[in-house]
Design an enzyme around this catalytic site. Structure first.
Site, PDB file in Angstrom:
ATOM      1  N   CYS A   2       6.861  29.175  25.863  1.00  0.00           N
ATOM      2  CA  CYS A   2       5.719  28.824  25.028  1.00  0.00           C
ATOM      3  C   CYS A   2       5.521  29.914  23.971  1.00  0.00           C
ATOM      4  O   CYS A   2       5.989  31.033  24.138  1.00  0.00           O
ATOM      5  CB  CYS A   2       4.404  28.687  25.783  1.00  0.00           C
ATOM      6  SG  CYS A   2       4.474  27.550  27.163  1.00  0.00           S
ATOM      7  N   ARG A  27      10.813  28.957  21.193  1.00  0.00           N
ATOM      8  CA  ARG A  27      10.308  29.314  22.518  1.00  0.00           C
ATOM      9  C   ARG A  27       9.966  28.079  23.361  1.00  0.00           C
ATOM     10  O   ARG A  27       9.657  28.192  24.544  1.00  0.00           O
ATOM     11  CB  ARG A  27       9.052  30.187  22.382  1.00  0.00           C
ATOM     12  CG  ARG A  27       9.300  31.492  21.702  1.00  0.00           C
ATOM     13  CD  ARG A  27       8.036  32.307  21.606  1.00  0.00           C
ATOM     14  NE  ARG A  27       7.577  32.729  22.907  1.00  0.00           N
ATOM     15  CZ  ARG A  27       8.014  33.807  23.543  1.00  0.00           C
ATOM     16  NH1 ARG A  27       8.917  34.575  22.984  1.00  0.00           N
ATOM     17  NH2 ARG A  27       7.541  34.127  24.726  1.00  0.00           N
ATOM     18  N   TRP A  77       6.278  24.805  26.276  1.00  0.00           N
ATOM     19  CA  TRP A  77       7.468  24.469  27.061  1.00  0.00           C
ATOM     20  C   TRP A  77       6.937  24.263  28.463  1.00  0.00           C
ATOM     21  O   TRP A  77       6.568  25.207  29.145  1.00  0.00           O
ATOM     22  CB  TRP A  77       8.480  25.606  26.991  1.00  0.00           C
ATOM     23  CG  TRP A  77       9.796  25.281  27.628  1.00  0.00           C
ATOM     24  CD1 TRP A  77      10.852  24.636  27.047  1.00  0.00           C
ATOM     25  CD2 TRP A  77      10.208  25.600  28.964  1.00  0.00           C
ATOM     26  NE1 TRP A  77      11.890  24.538  27.943  1.00  0.00           N
ATOM     27  CE2 TRP A  77      11.530  25.118  29.120  1.00  0.00           C
ATOM     28  CE3 TRP A  77       9.612  26.241  30.043  1.00  0.00           C
ATOM     29  CZ2 TRP A  77      12.250  25.251  30.309  1.00  0.00           C
ATOM     30  CZ3 TRP A  77      10.330  26.372  31.228  1.00  0.00           C
ATOM     31  CH2 TRP A  77      11.620  25.879  31.346  1.00  0.00           C
ATOM     32  N   ASN A 103       0.507  31.785  27.343  1.00  0.00           N
ATOM     33  CA  ASN A 103       1.949  31.786  27.600  1.00  0.00           C
ATOM     34  C   ASN A 103       2.149  32.508  28.920  1.00  0.00           C
ATOM     35  O   ASN A 103       1.603  33.590  29.122  1.00  0.00           O
ATOM     36  CB  ASN A 103       2.654  32.533  26.455  1.00  0.00           C
ATOM     37  CG  ASN A 103       4.115  32.819  26.753  1.00  0.00           C
ATOM     38  OD1 ASN A 103       4.754  32.094  27.507  1.00  0.00           O
ATOM     39  ND2 ASN A 103       4.634  33.869  26.157  1.00  0.00           N
ATOM     40  N   GLY A 104       2.926  31.901  29.824  1.00  0.00           N
ATOM     41  CA  GLY A 104       3.170  32.533  31.121  1.00  0.00           C
ATOM     42  C   GLY A 104       2.888  31.562  32.245  1.00  0.00           C
ATOM     43  O   GLY A 104       2.754  30.351  32.021  1.00  0.00           O
ATOM     44  N   GLU A 488      31.563  30.099  28.866  1.00  0.00           N
ATOM     45  CA  GLU A 488      30.658  30.149  27.713  1.00  0.00           C
ATOM     46  C   GLU A 488      30.907  28.955  26.782  1.00  0.00           C
ATOM     47  O   GLU A 488      29.971  28.367  26.254  1.00  0.00           O
ATOM     48  CB  GLU A 488      30.815  31.490  26.986  1.00  0.00           C
ATOM     49  CG  GLU A 488      30.019  31.662  25.715  1.00  0.00           C
ATOM     50  CD  GLU A 488      28.509  31.504  25.875  1.00  0.00           C
ATOM     51  OE1 GLU A 488      27.995  31.451  27.003  1.00  0.00           O
ATOM     52  OE2 GLU A 488      27.831  31.403  24.836  1.00  0.00           O
ATOM     53  N   LYS A 492      28.075  26.220  25.839  1.00  0.00           N
ATOM     54  CA  LYS A 492      27.676  25.892  24.456  1.00  0.00           C
ATOM     55  C   LYS A 492      27.703  24.393  24.257  1.00  0.00           C
ATOM     56  O   LYS A 492      26.789  23.799  23.696  1.00  0.00           O
ATOM     57  CB  LYS A 492      28.601  26.549  23.413  1.00  0.00           C
ATOM     58  CG  LYS A 492      28.420  28.015  23.168  1.00  0.00           C
ATOM     59  CD  LYS A 492      27.169  28.396  22.408  1.00  0.00           C
ATOM     60  CE  LYS A 492      26.008  28.683  23.292  1.00  0.00           C
ATOM     61  NZ  LYS A 492      25.864  29.930  23.932  1.00  0.00           N
ATOM     62  N   GLU A 495      24.908  22.565  26.218  1.00  0.00           N
ATOM     63  CA  GLU A 495      23.570  22.882  25.706  1.00  0.00           C
ATOM     64  C   GLU A 495      23.189  22.049  24.488  1.00  0.00           C
ATOM     65  O   GLU A 495      22.076  21.576  24.387  1.00  0.00           O
ATOM     66  CB  GLU A 495      23.531  24.339  25.230  1.00  0.00           C
ATOM     67  CG  GLU A 495      23.226  25.357  26.265  1.00  0.00           C
ATOM     68  CD  GLU A 495      23.124  26.732  25.634  1.00  0.00           C
ATOM     69  OE1 GLU A 495      24.119  27.197  25.055  1.00  0.00           O
ATOM     70  OE2 GLU A 495      22.044  27.329  25.703  1.00  0.00           O
ATOM     71  N   HIS A 511      42.330  23.356  43.188  1.00  0.00           N
ATOM     72  CA  HIS A 511      41.595  23.468  44.449  1.00  0.00           C
ATOM     73  C   HIS A 511      40.389  22.534  44.499  1.00  0.00           C
ATOM     74  O   HIS A 511      39.441  22.790  45.235  1.00  0.00           O
ATOM     75  CB  HIS A 511      41.160  24.922  44.669  1.00  0.00           C
ATOM     76  CG  HIS A 511      42.320  25.859  44.792  1.00  0.00           C
ATOM     77  ND1 HIS A 511      43.163  25.863  45.866  1.00  0.00           N
ATOM     78  CD2 HIS A 511      42.810  26.785  43.926  1.00  0.00           C
ATOM     79  CE1 HIS A 511      44.113  26.762  45.689  1.00  0.00           C
ATOM     80  NE2 HIS A 511      43.920  27.336  44.504  1.00  0.00           N
ATOM     81  N   LYS A 610      14.447  29.516  23.791  1.00  0.00           N
ATOM     82  CA  LYS A 610      15.267  30.704  23.527  1.00  0.00           C
ATOM     83  C   LYS A 610      14.908  31.875  24.431  1.00  0.00           C
ATOM     84  O   LYS A 610      15.751  32.668  24.807  1.00  0.00           O
ATOM     85  CB  LYS A 610      15.109  31.108  22.061  1.00  0.00           C
ATOM     86  CG  LYS A 610      16.005  32.253  21.687  1.00  0.00           C
ATOM     87  CD  LYS A 610      16.810  31.957  20.460  1.00  0.00           C
ATOM     88  CE  LYS A 610      17.954  32.914  20.284  1.00  0.00           C
ATOM     89  NZ  LYS A 610      19.200  32.419  20.830  1.00  0.00           N
TER      90      LYS A 610
HETATM   91  C1  F6R Z   1      22.614  30.005  25.903  1.00  0.00           C
HETATM   92  C2  F6R Z   1      21.473  30.873  25.967  1.00  0.00           C
HETATM   93  C3  F6R Z   1      20.920  31.206  27.310  1.00  0.00           C
HETATM   94  C4  F6R Z   1      20.531  32.679  27.341  1.00  0.00           C
HETATM   95  C5  F6R Z   1      19.804  33.009  28.647  1.00  0.00           C
HETATM   96  C6  F6R Z   1      19.477  34.483  28.737  1.00  0.00           C
HETATM   97  O1  F6R Z   1      22.987  29.732  24.602  1.00  0.00           O
HETATM   98  O2  F6R Z   1      20.991  31.312  24.983  1.00  0.00           O
HETATM   99  O3  F6R Z   1      21.809  30.912  28.339  1.00  0.00           O
HETATM  100  O4  F6R Z   1      21.679  33.444  27.213  1.00  0.00           O
HETATM  101  O5  F6R Z   1      18.628  32.264  28.719  1.00  0.00           O
HETATM  102  O6  F6R Z   1      18.702  34.881  27.658  1.00  0.00           O
HETATM  103  P1  F6R Z   1      18.628  36.384  27.204  1.00  0.00           P
HETATM  104  O7  F6R Z   1      19.977  36.775  26.716  1.00  0.00           O
HETATM  105  O8  F6R Z   1      17.594  36.411  26.128  1.00  0.00           O
HETATM  106  O9  F6R Z   1      18.239  37.179  28.408  1.00  0.00           O
END
Ligand code: F6R
Length: 615
Positions: A2, A27, A77, A103-104, A488, A492, A495, A511, A610
């Site tokens: 949030c 956020r 969120w 927020n929280g 990764e 990507k 996501e 396996h 994010k």
């Molecule tokens: C993927 C992504 C998330 C963050 C994860 C950790 O694209 O952005 O998987 O990597 O939420 O976030 P940070 O790096 O901010 O601790």
């Protein structure tokens, strides 16, 4: 997660709140709302879905917007209750005198709710936040003072919060409070701002006060008072904000993600600057605070991170074990916190986090801090909670990353880990890879140009993206140091395109996962010339024999093997050790173009945020 925003001054508050919320959309973005105060009245407007829906609502309320110079806002969120208009913030108490954004997570909200219900509070939403609104209002009933009401209320709340509250009887102030959730107060001239993060206010001011945990503040148009956890007034520490407004512009790219992928060359140059002087010089890491002697005593390294940062940590394991010869464990923060972990004064703990605000990683770091381990934090946000917990703060300086999917911050984390691994090895005077390290340094210096060259020729990737965009599932395989690249790359893709993609160590395919292979399951294999090349090639043969469509991402394929692949993406040659930094750019682009072709909301994928500030 949030985002919260507040404004008090002489300008039209709604414009500042909406602009601020638009920069906090990363956020969370399932609903939004603002409260506007004019005279002794407060009007609340909310809308489900993205911020544009709230903007539409406000178009019909221009009379209120014009006259309101104070307001608070929120972008949600959802954690407690569905993302509906009723659950959207701001929330109020019974008499609607008090209005609050949060927020929280309030952990003891059920308990508090029962007490408040017994006192006659009527709840309209399913949120934990509404409990705080009633609780503070209840305290206001006893004190007739919003500051005191907030101070008393936060002492009864368990959990994490950043609050902004306004009250009809005190129309000259916004009262704020913080614990384990970010909150910054932007300092202006005859106006002040409150936000969860800097991008929301950077176009208005470069001066700010970062609230610390347990502090409560009274923000008026021409003054800011901060109180500590003992309710004593403390002096304000005004800091200069690190970001330029330009960083939050798309600069002509269709999406922030594409812009951020294209910034990666410069991001690498930035990190190397001052640290990697020449291939023959030792790495300079002034921010790493352990002496040579202390480094020689390190018996183990523990890397703690989440998501993309965790994948960077997995690459870190390979290179720290190789160049520094220190056993290295990598663990998701969310698992680390629920175990009896073994870390002591001879353990180097590395927390990796783009945002520096990830709740799981913060908890893990706080937990391990008690063991006297040295804590190094690799982050993009030197102003974050995690940065403040660091013994050594290794800033990746990637510039603000707006797109929810991490790209440039990942490459910046990788490069920081290469530098750290070499640095530790040099401090320990490990000589077995001397030549390889000189070569690696040479390659690191050339890396930005190689990546920029790759970014200039993306036609093939776009064509392949279009061809495979209708598939529902994907498997990514690789081995060795590129196993994290497979993880990764798959992350990507899922996501931002919502295609079910999974990364496997190529040797693991047989396996179990091989059972899923048929012509509807594309397999993307990462092949770099090096010790695992032939093995991955054999794994590709196994996949092909099960009719899987095969995409190769490779720096070399012998003519005799080319027919094995349905499609090939050739990448510039670098050593196997450095290859994760090149491979990932291709995988980011592939995910981007698939999502873009499918018309997905690339920068703000559904259900994600994010900064994941809840455990
Ligand atoms: C993927 C992504 C998330 C963050 C994860 C950790 O694209 O952005 O998987 O990597 O939420 O976030 P940070 O790096 O901010 O601790």
């Amino acid at each position: 997660m949030c985002g919260i925003i507040g404004y008090i001054g002489d300008k039209k508050a709604s414009d500042i709140l909406i602009s601020g919320l638009s920069h906090l959309e990363y956020r969370g973005y399932d609903s939004a709302g603002i409260a506007l105060m004019h005279g002794k009245d407060i009007d609340i407007y909310k809308a489900e879905g993205k911020l544009v829906n709230l903007i539409e609502v406000l178009k019909t309320k221009q009379d209120v917007c014009e006259k309101s110079k104070i307001g608070i806002g929120h972008i949600r969120w959802a954690t407690h209750g569905l993302p509906t208009t009723i659950n959207a913030h701001p929330h109020t108490c019974n008499c609607k005198n008090l209005t609050l954004v949060h927020n929280g997570i309030i952990e003891n909200y059920q308990e508090l709710k029962e007490e408040l219900l017994a006192k006659g509070c009527i709840f309209k939403s399913q949120t934990d936040t509404e409990v705080a609104a009633h609780l503070i209002a209840n305290e206001y009933g006893k004190t007739n003072n919003l500051l005191k009401a907030m101070q008393n209320a936060v002492k009864k709340i368990k959990g994490a919060f950043a609050f902004c509250a306004i009250h009809k009887k005190e129309p000259d102030r916004i009262v704020v409070a913080k614990r384990n959730a970010p909150l910054v107060i932007g300092v202006g001239q005859n106006e002040n701002f409150i936000a969860s993060d800097i991008p929301a206010i950077i176009e208005y001011t470069k001066k700010a006060i970062y609230l610390s945990d347990h502090q409560v503040g009274v923000v008026k148009k021409d003054s800011i008072e901060i109180y500590d956890e003992n309710d004593s007034l403390i002096s304000n520490k005004i800091e200069l904000l690190p970001f330029e407004a330009i960083a939050i512009s798309k600069m002509g790219y269709k999406h922030f993600m594409l812009k951020e992928i294209h910034e990666q060359g410069d991001v690498i140059r930035n990190i190397l600057s001052g640290k990697l002087i020449s291939p023959k010089d030792s790495i300079v890491l002034e921010d790493f605070k352990l002496t040579k002697e202390q480094i020689n005593k390190i018996k183990r390294v523990q890397i703690i991170a989440c998501g993309t940062s965790l994948h960077a940590g997995l690459v870190g394991k390979y290179i720290i074990e190789k160049f520094a010869k220190i056993p290295t464990d990598v663990e998701p923060s969310s698992e680390y916190i629920y175990r009896d972990t073994i870390a002591d004064e001879n353990t180097l703990v590395i927390g990796i986090s783009q945002s520096g605000e990830t709740a799981d990683t913060i908890s893990a770091i706080k937990q391990v801090k008690e063991n006297n381990s040295h804590i190094a934090i690799i982050t993009n946000r030197t102003d974050s909670t995690m940065a403040r917990l660091a013994d050594s703060l290794l800033a990746i300086n990637a510039g603000i990353e707006v797109s929810v999917a991490a790209t440039k911050s990942y490459i910046a984390q990788l490069i920081s880990l290469y530098l750290l691994a070499i640095f530790l090895g040099e401090a320990k005077e490990i000589s077995c890879y001397k030549d390889e390290i000189i070569n690696l340094k040479q390659e690191l210096i050339k890396l930005p140009n190689k990546i920029e060259e790759l970014l200039e020729h993306t036609e093939n990737i776009k064509t392949i993206a279009k061809k495979y965009s209708s598939f529902k599932d994907f498997i990514f395989i690789a081995r060795g140091i590129n196993y994290p690249s497979a993880l990764e790359g798959a992350l990507k893709l899922k996501e931002i395109s919502y295609i079910n993609a999974t990364g496997y160590g190529a040797g693991e395919l047989k396996h179990g996962p091989i059972a899923m292979l048929d012509s509807d399951m594309p397999v993307l294999a990462i092949l770099n010339t090096g010790i695992v090349y032939d093995k991955v090639l054999s794994n590709c043969e196994e996949a092909k024999a099960r009719q899987a469509r095969l995409i190769g991402v490779a720096d070399y394929i012998a003519p005799k093997d080319k027919d094995l692949f349905d499609d090939l993406i050739m990448i510039p040659k670098v050593s196997d050790t450095l290859s994760p930094a090149v491979n990932i750019v291709v995988l980011q682009l592939l995910a981007y173009y698939i999502a873009e072709y499918l018309g997905k909301d690339v920068d703000q994928p559904r259900n994600l945020a994010k900064s994941v500030t809840v455990e």
